[in-house]
Design a protein around this motif. Sequence first.
Motif, PDB file in Angstrom:
ATOM      1  N   ALA A  13      10.399  26.936  35.724  1.00 40.33           N
ATOM      2  CA  ALA A  13      10.448  26.412  37.092  1.00 40.33           C
ATOM      3  C   ALA A  13      10.386  24.894  37.013  1.00 40.33           C
ATOM      4  O   ALA A  13       9.615  24.341  36.229  1.00 40.33           O
ATOM      5  CB  ALA A  13       9.281  26.956  37.915  1.00 40.33           C
ATOM      6  N   VAL A  14      11.199  24.225  37.824  1.00 37.11           N
ATOM      7  CA  VAL A  14      11.284  22.769  37.781  1.00 37.11           C
ATOM      8  C   VAL A  14      11.103  22.205  39.188  1.00 37.11           C
ATOM      9  O   VAL A  14      11.693  22.709  40.141  1.00 37.11           O
ATOM     10  CB  VAL A  14      12.650  22.311  37.212  1.00 37.11           C
ATOM     11  N   ALA A  15      10.281  21.168  39.283  1.00 39.91           N
ATOM     12  CA  ALA A  15      10.110  20.413  40.530  1.00 39.91           C
ATOM     13  C   ALA A  15      10.025  18.948  40.132  1.00 39.91           C
ATOM     14  O   ALA A  15       8.982  18.467  39.713  1.00 39.91           O
ATOM     15  CB  ALA A  15       8.863  20.853  41.275  1.00 39.91           C
ATOM     16  N   GLY A  16      11.156  18.256  40.204  1.00 44.18           N
ATOM     17  CA  GLY A  16      11.202  16.862  39.764  1.00 44.18           C
ATOM     18  C   GLY A  16      10.951  16.774  38.273  1.00 44.18           C
ATOM     19  O   GLY A  16      11.587  17.473  37.491  1.00 44.18           O
ATOM     20  N   SER A  17       9.996  15.961  37.864  1.00 46.54           N
ATOM     21  CA  SER A  17       9.690  15.829  36.430  1.00 46.54           C
ATOM     22  C   SER A  17       8.711  16.886  35.941  1.00 46.54           C
ATOM     23  O   SER A  17       8.436  16.967  34.755  1.00 46.54           O
ATOM     24  CB  SER A  17       9.134  14.436  36.136  1.00 46.54           C
ATOM     25  N   ARG A  18       8.198  17.716  36.859  1.00 46.33           N
ATOM     26  CA  ARG A  18       7.270  18.783  36.463  1.00 46.33           C
ATOM     27  C   ARG A  18       8.046  20.031  36.075  1.00 46.33           C
ATOM     28  O   ARG A  18       8.910  20.504  36.815  1.00 46.33           O
ATOM     29  CB  ARG A  18       6.300  19.095  37.583  1.00 46.33           C
ATOM     30  N   VAL A  19       7.720  20.549  34.906  1.00 44.39           N
ATOM     31  CA  VAL A  19       8.355  21.761  34.397  1.00 44.39           C
ATOM     32  C   VAL A  19       7.243  22.744  34.040  1.00 44.39           C
ATOM     33  O   VAL A  19       6.290  22.387  33.344  1.00 44.39           O
ATOM     34  CB  VAL A  19       9.207  21.463  33.141  1.00 44.39           C
ATOM     35  N   LEU A  20       7.358  23.978  34.530  1.00 43.38           N
ATOM     36  CA  LEU A  20       6.429  25.043  34.165  1.00 43.38           C
ATOM     37  C   LEU A  20       7.193  26.120  33.429  1.00 43.38           C
ATOM     38  O   LEU A  20       8.319  26.465  33.814  1.00 43.38           O
ATOM     39  CB  LEU A  20       5.774  25.656  35.399  1.00 43.38           C
ATOM     40  N   ILE A  21       6.574  26.646  32.388  1.00 42.82           N
ATOM     41  CA  ILE A  21       7.176  27.724  31.611  1.00 42.82           C
ATOM     42  C   ILE A  21       6.237  28.915  31.638  1.00 42.82           C
ATOM     43  O   ILE A  21       5.041  28.771  31.362  1.00 42.82           O
ATOM     44  CB  ILE A  21       7.439  27.280  30.164  1.00 42.82           C
ATOM     45  N   GLY A  48       9.332  15.981  32.373  1.00 43.15           N
ATOM     46  CA  GLY A  48      10.659  16.559  32.204  1.00 43.15           C
ATOM     47  C   GLY A  48      10.828  17.412  30.954  1.00 43.15           C
ATOM     48  O   GLY A  48      11.940  17.643  30.511  1.00 43.15           O
ATOM     49  N   GLY A  49       9.731  17.883  30.388  1.00 40.76           N
ATOM     50  CA  GLY A  49       9.821  18.766  29.229  1.00 40.76           C
ATOM     51  C   GLY A  49       9.673  18.081  27.889  1.00 40.76           C
ATOM     52  O   GLY A  49       9.829  18.715  26.852  1.00 40.76           O
ATOM     53  N   THR A  50       9.341  16.791  27.885  1.00 43.31           N
ATOM     54  CA  THR A  50       9.165  16.101  26.610  1.00 43.31           C
ATOM     55  C   THR A  50       7.964  16.661  25.856  1.00 43.31           C
ATOM     56  O   THR A  50       8.046  16.945  24.662  1.00 43.31           O
ATOM     57  CB  THR A  50       9.002  14.584  26.827  1.00 43.31           C
ATOM     58  N   VAL A  51       6.838  16.834  26.570  1.00 36.75           N
ATOM     59  CA  VAL A  51       5.626  17.400  25.977  1.00 36.75           C
ATOM     60  C   VAL A  51       5.046  18.423  26.944  1.00 36.75           C
ATOM     61  O   VAL A  51       4.957  18.166  28.146  1.00 36.75           O
ATOM     62  CB  VAL A  51       4.566  16.307  25.688  1.00 36.75           C
ATOM     63  N   PHE A  52       4.659  19.588  26.412  1.00 34.71           N
ATOM     64  CA  PHE A  52       4.026  20.637  27.204  1.00 34.71           C
ATOM     65  C   PHE A  52       2.561  20.757  26.824  1.00 34.71           C
ATOM     66  O   PHE A  52       2.181  20.517  25.687  1.00 34.71           O
ATOM     67  CB  PHE A  52       4.718  21.984  26.963  1.00 34.71           C
ATOM     68  N   ARG A  53       1.759  21.179  27.809  1.00 37.24           N
ATOM     69  CA  ARG A  53       0.356  21.490  27.573  1.00 37.24           C
ATOM     70  C   ARG A  53       0.076  22.855  28.165  1.00 37.24           C
ATOM     71  O   ARG A  53       0.612  23.191  29.225  1.00 37.24           O
ATOM     72  CB  ARG A  53      -0.550  20.455  28.222  1.00 37.24           C
ATOM     73  N   LYS A  54      -0.776  23.603  27.512  1.00 35.00           N
ATOM     74  CA  LYS A  54      -1.143  24.933  27.999  1.00 35.00           C
ATOM     75  C   LYS A  54      -1.927  24.801  29.298  1.00 35.00           C
ATOM     76  O   LYS A  54      -2.850  23.991  29.390  1.00 35.00           O
ATOM     77  CB  LYS A  54      -1.993  25.628  26.936  1.00 35.00           C
ATOM     78  N   ALA A  55      -1.532  25.560  30.313  1.00 34.21           N
ATOM     79  CA  ALA A  55      -2.269  25.592  31.575  1.00 34.21           C
ATOM     80  C   ALA A  55      -3.473  26.500  31.388  1.00 34.21           C
ATOM     81  O   ALA A  55      -3.345  27.611  30.875  1.00 34.21           O
ATOM     82  CB  ALA A  55      -1.380  26.112  32.700  1.00 34.21           C
ATOM     83  N   LEU A  56      -4.617  26.029  31.789  1.00 33.50           N
ATOM     84  CA  LEU A  56      -5.843  26.803  31.642  1.00 33.50           C
ATOM     85  C   LEU A  56      -6.187  27.459  32.969  1.00 33.50           C
ATOM     86  O   LEU A  56      -5.611  27.150  33.997  1.00 33.50           O
ATOM     87  CB  LEU A  56      -6.968  25.881  31.181  1.00 33.50           C
ATOM     88  N   GLY A  57      -7.141  28.379  32.937  1.00 35.33           N
ATOM     89  CA  GLY A  57      -7.635  28.975  34.167  1.00 35.33           C
ATOM     90  C   GLY A  57      -7.219  30.404  34.396  1.00 35.33           C
ATOM     91  O   GLY A  57      -7.756  31.065  35.270  1.00 35.33           O
ATOM     92  N   ILE A  58      -6.267  30.913  33.629  1.00 30.70           N
ATOM     93  CA  ILE A  58      -5.892  32.319  33.749  1.00 30.70           C
ATOM     94  C   ILE A  58      -6.437  33.033  32.516  1.00 30.70           C
ATOM     95  O   ILE A  58      -6.120  32.656  31.393  1.00 30.70           O
ATOM     96  CB  ILE A  58      -4.371  32.486  33.873  1.00 30.70           C
ATOM     97  N   PRO A  59      -7.287  34.058  32.704  1.00 26.90           N
ATOM     98  CA  PRO A  59      -7.909  34.726  31.556  1.00 26.90           C
ATOM     99  C   PRO A  59      -6.881  35.346  30.602  1.00 26.90           C
ATOM    100  O   PRO A  59      -5.759  35.653  30.993  1.00 26.90           O
ATOM    101  CB  PRO A  59      -8.762  35.823  32.190  1.00 26.90           C
ATOM    102  N   ILE A  94       6.900  35.282  35.370  1.00 24.63           N
ATOM    103  CA  ILE A  94       7.617  34.422  36.309  1.00 24.63           C
ATOM    104  C   ILE A  94       6.691  33.313  36.819  1.00 24.63           C
ATOM    105  O   ILE A  94       5.515  33.554  37.053  1.00 24.63           O
ATOM    106  CB  ILE A  94       8.175  35.258  37.507  1.00 24.63           C
ATOM    107  N   VAL A  95       7.230  32.115  36.929  1.00 24.86           N
ATOM    108  CA  VAL A  95       6.552  31.017  37.609  1.00 24.86           C
ATOM    109  C   VAL A  95       7.509  30.485  38.664  1.00 24.86           C
ATOM    110  O   VAL A  95       8.709  30.383  38.430  1.00 24.86           O
ATOM    111  CB  VAL A  95       6.110  29.884  36.646  1.00 24.86           C
TER     112      VAL A  95
END
Length: 166
Positions: free
Chosen positions: A56-64, A76-87, A95-96
């Motif tokens: 999913a893309v919203a401007g420079s924010r990309v979620l996978i 824009g996908g140069t570097v990703f970080r793991k999203a925390l908070g979901i067990p 899907i995102v």
Amino acid sequence: DHWNLRPVVSLSFDSKSRDTLYAGTPHLPWKTTDAGATWLPIHVGLIDDSALFSIAVAGSRVLIGACSGIYRSGDGGTVFRKALGIPGVSRRTYIVRFDPNASNIVYAGTSNGLWKSIDAGITWVRKSTIPARSITLDPLHPNNLFIATDSGIWKSTDGAETLTAA
């Protein structure tokens, strides 16, 4: 034609550029900025063996959405970080989806339910325990959403606060 760019399981346009498109494969995400003439892998920060299901893309924010959870990029996908908070039991993310009118609102369909973030994927709240395989939002009324699940289609008219069988 890049041989690693197969099979493609998800696609998403950059909302600000007709020439920028993201593609997800079972192994890597890819990005083109020249309308598909060339593709580059974008995977810095991703777990190497995580199958990708959605982008999913919203401007420079990309979620996978991936087998190992959700990954966020603000550049824009140069570097990703793991999203925390979901067990851990809910990390397989099929899907995102960004809300089309408020990109700080994100929905995630996982193997253990529907999750919602109101801060662009930083924190998450579970809205359902039913495995959610796909999500679509009404672009004119984004509080109206439909969720494809293992037990049929569910809907909400209040931004996933309540869900009923469709």
